[in-house]
Write a protein that holds these residues in place. Structure first.
Motif, short mmCIF file in Angstrom:
data_model
loop_
_atom_site.label_atom_id
_atom_site.label_comp_id
_atom_site.label_asym_id
_atom_site.label_seq_id
_atom_site.Cartn_x
_atom_site.Cartn_y
_atom_site.Cartn_z
N PRO A 135 -8.96 22.38 -40.83
CA PRO A 135 -8.77 21.68 -39.31
C PRO A 135 -7.98 20.70 -38.98
CG PRO A 135 -10.66 20.82 -40.79
CD PRO A 135 -10.26 21.95 -41.59
N GLU A 136 -7.15 20.17 -39.97
CA GLU A 136 -5.87 19.42 -40.01
C GLU A 136 -4.78 19.87 -40.59
OE1 GLU A 136 -6.67 16.65 -37.99
OE2 GLU A 136 -8.65 16.93 -38.00
N TYR A 188 0.36 24.15 -41.32
CA TYR A 188 0.39 23.94 -39.91
C TYR A 188 0.98 24.80 -39.05
CZ TYR A 188 4.25 21.08 -41.39
OH TYR A 188 5.61 20.97 -41.84
N PHE A 190 -0.85 21.25 -35.33
CA PHE A 190 -2.04 21.65 -35.10
C PHE A 190 -2.43 22.11 -36.71
CE2 PHE A 190 -0.04 22.21 -31.09
CZ PHE A 190 -1.11 21.60 -30.31
N TRP A 248 -4.70 24.94 -38.60
CA TRP A 248 -4.79 26.18 -38.54
C TRP A 248 -6.25 26.77 -37.75
CZ3 TRP A 248 -1.76 30.44 -38.13
CH2 TRP A 248 -0.25 30.14 -38.44
N ASP A 249 -7.16 25.80 -38.11
CA ASP A 249 -8.42 26.11 -37.20
C ASP A 249 -8.36 26.27 -35.79
OD1 ASP A 249 -9.45 26.40 -39.70
OD2 ASP A 249 -10.79 24.58 -39.62
N HIS A 250 -7.26 25.43 -35.41
CA HIS A 250 -7.15 25.44 -33.99
C HIS A 250 -5.85 26.18 -33.35
CE1 HIS A 250 -9.68 21.94 -34.12
NE2 HIS A 250 -9.16 21.64 -35.26
N VAL A 251 -5.24 27.02 -34.13
CA VAL A 251 -4.27 27.88 -33.74
C VAL A 251 -4.89 29.46 -33.63
CG1 VAL A 251 -1.92 28.93 -34.38
CG2 VAL A 251 -2.90 26.51 -34.94
N GLU A 252 -4.15 30.09 -32.56
CA GLU A 252 -4.54 31.54 -32.29
C GLU A 252 -3.33 32.37 -32.52
OE1 GLU A 252 -7.70 32.56 -29.40
OE2 GLU A 252 -7.27 30.52 -28.46
N ALA A 280 -2.04 27.13 -29.31
CA ALA A 280 -2.82 26.13 -29.70
C ALA A 280 -3.00 25.04 -28.50
CB ALA A 280 -2.11 25.46 -30.75
N ASP A 281 -4.27 24.80 -28.23
CA ASP A 281 -4.41 23.95 -27.07
C ASP A 281 -3.54 24.28 -25.86
OD1 ASP A 281 -5.64 21.65 -25.55
OD2 ASP A 281 -4.24 20.20 -26.38
#
Length: 384
Positions: free
Chosen positions: A58-59, A77, A96, A98-102, A113-114
């Motif tokens: 997540p981080e 990241y 970011f 990796w949990d927040h990266v596509e 990401a975002d």
């Protein structure tokens, strides 16, 4: 294989297999823009840098501890790097987990990401770092500032290194560092906002460039020169269908380093002149040196095949450059003086061989040169 052959399969996401645990993958973009009110010219760069996805969560994880020391960890990241060269040069980093990266694993590539997105045709996002955060987080390796971008991408001339980055070689992960330049001449269209000031990016004046690198570590020495702003000294005419690309240093295959190796190409009004050491049948040879002087960086490169010769001399003011910062996949930052710029200038001389001697084809002024030089032992200039 023609060296100017487009191949967007080489731009795909590469961090699979061993590289998922110890590898980086980045897409680099650089261009010139003009202030919306004053017309002031300014050079910018934007990069999406991915490292060690298999270790992510997540981080973002950093190889550098919050106090700025190294503690042996591997980073993991997506880093969105955005910045500018010239007076007030800066690089800004947004991270970011990796949990927040596509990531798209197919062709054409895309990363999101975002509000940050990169693909073959579009580049959108924002990086904001306050002065307080930059000081409190040395592990971010970032300056302070705010840069937003919304750009359309048209990659017009490619530099394809051939078999050295082909699918069989990529699959075996034979090289330590791979390279593909899908857009050594790239037309960007859109807007950039630097610290609230709007800059317009016009496809006719942006002198744009786009490439990618991936692998398990970086090279040393690290050499890169690129420009699509070329003007003939012989005729005074701009060369509209031309671009220069040179890069490399010391390629490494497994444990073996191939010393004094650069890849390069001049596309001269649509005609590619390639200098590629892996194509033995062309007789390609390269001699070069790079030097950090008191006020400038200087590059001299001589490349030759059985049929063509290219002499390149470039310089860039250190006042317009920055020391670009990365962590390698193992968490180390060995390049402590990796000079990077986008406003280099110089001269290129192109020759062809006739029966007896070299014949000058053109003598060319180059400007808006993307340029880079650094090595692990920064006290010793490279004279390969």
């Amino acid at each position: 294989m023609s060296s100017d052959l487009h191949d967007i399969s080489r731009d795909r996401f590469m961090l699979t297999g061993g590289l998922a645990h110890k590898g980086y993958d980045w897409w680099w973009h650089s261009f010139t823009a003009h202030h919306a009110v004053t017309g002031e010219e300014r050079a910018f760069f934007i990069e999406f840098f991915l490292v060690n996805p298999a270790l992510g969560g997540p981080e973002p994880l950093f190889g550098m501890a919050p106090d700025g020391s190294r503690d042996g960890r591997q980073p993991s990241y997506l880093m969105v790097k955005a910045g500018t060269w010239g007076t007030g040069a800066k690089q800004l980093h947004r991270f970011f987990g990796w949990d927040h990266v596509e990531v798209g694993h197919d062709v054409p590539y895309w990363v999101a990401a975002d509000d940050c997105v990169a693909s073959e045709t579009d580049l959108v996002g924002r990086v904001t770092v306050t002065a307080a955060d930059a000081e409190a987080h040395p592990e971010w390796m970032s300056d302070a500032g705010d840069l937003a971008f919304d750009l359309h991408i048209d990659k017009q001339i490619a530099f394809n290194v051939g078999y050295g980055a082909s699918e069989p070689i990529r699959t075996t992960e034979a090289f330590q560092m791979f390279w593909h330049a899908e857009g050594i001449k790239t037309a960007y269209t859109g807007d950039v906002f630097l610290d609230g000031e709007r800059y317009l990016v016009d496809p006719e004046t942006c002198h744009g460039y786009a490439d990618k690198n991936w692998g398990s570590d970086f090279t040393t020495p690290w050499v890169w020169l690129a420009s699509c702003d070329l003007t003939s000294r012989l005729t005074g005419k701009r060369l509209e269908n031309s671009a220069l690309e040179i890069g490399g240093g010391r390629p490494k295959v497994g444990p073996f380093a191939l010393d004094r190796k650069l890849l390069g190409e001049l596309v001269y009004e649509g005609e590619p002149y390639e200098f590629n050491f892996s194509k033995l049948w062309t007789g390609s040879q390269t001699h070069f040196w790079c030097r950090e002087e008191d006020t400038h960086l200087v590059w001299h490169v001589e490349q030759e095949t059985f049929t063509a010769r290219l002499i390149t001399d470039i310089e860039c003011s250190k006042a317009d450059m920055l020391l670009i910062r990365y962590e390698a996949p193992d968490g180390q930052a060995r390049h402590t003086r990796l000079w990077n710029g986008g406003t280099g200038t110089g001269r290129v001389q192109l020759y062809e061989r006739d029966e007896h001697d070299w014949v000058l084809i053109d003598d060319i002024d180059v400007a808006h040169v993307g340029c880079e030089y650094g090595e692990y032992d920064a006290t010793t200039p490279y004279t390969g």
